[in-house]
Write a protein that holds these residues in place. Structure first.
Motif, PDB file in Angstrom:
ATOM      1  N   ALA A 210       0.818  -1.214   0.000  1.00 40.84           N
ATOM      2  CA  ALA A 210       0.000   0.000   0.000  1.00 40.84           C
ATOM      3  C   ALA A 210       0.851   1.262   0.000  1.00 40.84           C
ATOM      4  O   ALA A 210       0.526   2.238  -0.689  1.00 40.84           O
TER       5      ALA A 210
ATOM      6  N   ARG B 148       0.673   4.153  -2.832  1.00 41.65           N
ATOM      7  CA  ARG B 148       0.358   5.522  -2.397  1.00 41.65           C
ATOM      8  C   ARG B 148       1.428   6.504  -2.896  1.00 41.65           C
ATOM      9  O   ARG B 148       1.107   7.569  -3.429  1.00 41.65           O
TER      10      ARG B 148
ATOM     11  N   ILE C  88      -6.965   2.926  -1.667  1.00 46.00           N
ATOM     12  CA  ILE C  88      -5.746   3.713  -1.459  1.00 46.00           C
ATOM     13  C   ILE C  88      -5.870   5.053  -2.178  1.00 46.00           C
ATOM     14  O   ILE C  88      -5.533   6.097  -1.622  1.00 46.00           O
TER      15      ILE C  88
END
Length: 102
Positions: free
Chosen positions: A53, A57, A76
């Protein structure tokens, strides 16, 4: 034995800027249809590096164009403020969103 990352991501430099395509691993290769739109999550477009993640991001923050598929990847993008939940397309059991940053 390590568990594969639940996300995959590919970055491409284009004449319009950095394109980031990210998806949940479990939607890769799947085709979705909502009656009017058919969408295939192709390996040639989305499959690249396994990503967590934080990596997704960070890549989306650098992206000029973002293309995300699947609950985790789209979540996300929403949490990072790139996509509004109201603008997410629902397709037969998954979600898809695109954004462009100027």
């Amino acid at each position: 034995m390590t568990t594969p990352s639940p996300l995959v991501m590919r970055e491409r430099h284009t004449d319009r800027g950095l394109l980031v395509a990210a998806c949940d691993r479990d939607v890769l290769g799947e085709t979705y249809d909502n009656g009017g739109t058919e969408f295939t999550v192709t390996e040639s477009f989305y499959d690249g590096e396994a990503a967590d993640a934080d990596a997704v991001r960070a890549a989306l923050a650098r992206a000029t164009i973002g293309n995300v598929v699947g609950d985790t990847a789209v979540g996300i993008a929403i949490d990072a403020g790139h996509v509004e939940a109201a603008n997410v397309l629902e397709l037969e059991g998954t979600v898809h969103a695109q954004f462009m940053q100027f």
